[in-house]
Design a protein around this motif. Structure first.
Motif, mmCIF file in Angstrom:
data_model
loop_
_atom_site.group_PDB
_atom_site.id
_atom_site.type_symbol
_atom_site.label_atom_id
_atom_site.label_comp_id
_atom_site.label_asym_id
_atom_site.label_seq_id
_atom_site.Cartn_x
_atom_site.Cartn_y
_atom_site.Cartn_z
ATOM 1 N N PRO A 1 0.835 -1.201 0.000
ATOM 2 C CA PRO A 1 0.000 0.000 0.000
ATOM 3 C C PRO A 1 0.876 1.259 0.000
ATOM 4 O O PRO A 1 1.912 1.304 0.666
ATOM 5 N N THR A 2 0.483 2.253 -0.755
ATOM 6 C CA THR A 2 1.236 3.508 -0.837
ATOM 7 C C THR A 2 0.454 4.636 -0.172
ATOM 8 O O THR A 2 -0.741 4.512 0.097
ATOM 9 N N THR A 3 1.148 5.721 0.072
ATOM 10 C CA THR A 3 0.532 6.837 0.798
ATOM 11 C C THR A 3 -0.538 7.558 -0.020
ATOM 12 O O THR A 3 -1.270 8.383 0.533
ATOM 13 N N ASP A 4 -0.640 7.275 -1.325
ATOM 14 C CA ASP A 4 -1.697 7.884 -2.138
ATOM 15 C C ASP A 4 -2.933 6.988 -2.204
ATOM 16 O O ASP A 4 -3.773 7.132 -3.108
ATOM 17 N N ASP A 5 -3.029 6.054 -1.232
ATOM 18 C CA ASP A 5 -4.194 5.162 -1.095
ATOM 19 C C ASP A 5 -4.311 4.118 -2.207
ATOM 20 O O ASP A 5 -5.386 3.532 -2.391
ATOM 21 N N ALA A 6 -3.229 3.874 -2.927
ATOM 22 C CA ALA A 6 -3.210 2.793 -3.914
ATOM 23 C C ALA A 6 -2.582 1.555 -3.273
ATOM 24 O O ALA A 6 -1.805 1.653 -2.315
ATOM 25 N N THR A 7 -2.932 0.382 -3.805
ATOM 26 C CA THR A 7 -2.329 -0.859 -3.343
ATOM 27 C C THR A 7 -1.780 -1.611 -4.548
ATOM 28 O O THR A 7 -2.511 -1.863 -5.512
ATOM 29 N N HIS A 8 -0.510 -1.948 -4.492
ATOM 30 C CA HIS A 8 0.157 -2.659 -5.580
ATOM 31 C C HIS A 8 0.430 -4.083 -5.107
ATOM 32 O O HIS A 8 0.940 -4.303 -4.009
ATOM 33 N N LYS A 9 0.085 -5.048 -5.963
ATOM 34 C CA LYS A 9 0.194 -6.455 -5.579
ATOM 35 C C LYS A 9 0.806 -7.255 -6.716
ATOM 36 O O LYS A 9 0.440 -7.075 -7.877
#
Length: 324
Positions: free
Chosen positions: A266-274
């Motif tokens: 999860p990144t601070t811009d509210d995105a989640t990379h998987k």
């Protein structure tokens, strides 16, 4: 034709590993001695345990070190039958850690042996002391920094030290029983900051949990004796630059052809990379005790030329690892 087969590069830096010598003691139900217990001063031996700075580890390829810290505590076992928890460490100018402990004063014609375990906070015993069965927990949630793994997410066992009498100062050296990993996230959006990273495996793998340590053999006798975890979550108290390595520790494991692991970021811009990573034919990923392994993971999306399944429309990416 474009393909999603990208090799995972694993670089291994061997950290000095010191074999623990055999102890002559096993189980004893003698009473233990903790610093919280008051012993008459005349019946007490006070000693300082000195651990060299190289007892921790240097992450040389990343230009940083994992050093002893003020306040670190260890458990010290005397003659395999009594144990005490040290005071918080003080660090001298050379980086050596000094731990103060006390034991009941005694004489023993066979001399004295000493074992030590770090960290004290995660070390426990059943009734009495059994140096072949010491419980030490490797946490599944770890608080890393930009330059280091969580120093409390470690298991160090000291090589046995002997003395003809109860000493006032004792020098010890440690062996690391867990593996260190450094994950490099490739093709993340520029300037990404992350709050955490989770690496997860199938349930038949044990990355963390309460382990049973055999101090005589200097090894983990049982992984995941209690609270076994197939994942490790690395947490940052302040946002972490996604272009920097993410350090963690885990139990030693080997992933072979067909095994897989998943990275969730999860990144601070509210995105989640998987990203799901599969070990390909003829390849393997080994995380060894006392060694540092670097794992490069391509976080980019699927290739445009690959078929898309409309029923599988989540944001997960697949990366096959191994030979083309």
């Amino acid at each position: 034709m474009a393909t999603m087969q990208r090799a995972i590069k694993v670089l291994t830096l061997i950290v000095a590993s010191i074999l623990v010598g055999a102890c002559h003691e096993g189980f004893s139900d003698d009473t233990t001695n903790n610093n919280n217990n008051q012993i008459p001063q005349d019946d007490t031996v006070y000693m300082t345990i000195v651990a060299e700075s190289h007892s921790r580890t240097g992450l040389a390829i990343y230009g940083s070190n994992v050093n002893w810290l003020e306040g670190d505590r260890i458990v010290v076992i005397e003659n395999g039958c009594s144990h005490t928890t040290s005071t918080g460490a003080t660090i001298d100018d050379s980086g050596r850690a000094r731990f103060d402990v006390s034991f009941a004063k005694r004489e023993d014609s066979n001399g004295f042996t000493y074992n030590a375990i770090y960290p004290a906070e995660h070390t426990s015993f059943d009734d009495g002391v059994n140096i072949e069965c010491v419980k030490v927990t490797l946490p599944a949630q770890q608080h890393a920094t930009t330059a280091s793994f969580d120093p409390k997410a470690d298991i160090l066992v000291a090589k046995r030290t002997t003395s003809s009498t109860q000493p006032t100062e004792l020098n010890i050296r440690f062996e690391r029983l867990v593996a260190i990993g450094a994950i490099i996230l490739e093709d993340m959006p520029s300037n990404s900051k992350i709050d955490s990273l989770t690496i997860s495996l199938d349930d038949n793998f044990t990355l963390a949990g309460e382990n049973i340590i055999n101090c005589i053999d200097g090894e983990i006798a049982e992984y995941g004796h209690a609270h076994p975890s197939s994942l490790v979550k690395i947490i940052y108290d302040t946002p972490h630059d996604a272009s920097k390595p993410v350090f963690f520790t885990c139990n030693p494991i080997t992933l072979n052809e067909g095994d897989e692991f998943t990275i969730t970021v999860p990144t601070t811009d509210d995105a989640t990379h998987k990203q799901r990573v599969v070990i390909q034919r003829g390849d393997s990923l080994k995380l060894k005790a006392g060694e540092l392994s670097t794992i490069h993971v391509d976080m980019s999306t699927k290739d445009d030329n690959e078929d898309n399944n409309e029923e599988d429309n989540d944001e997960d990416n697949d990366e096959e690892v191994g030979d083309d």
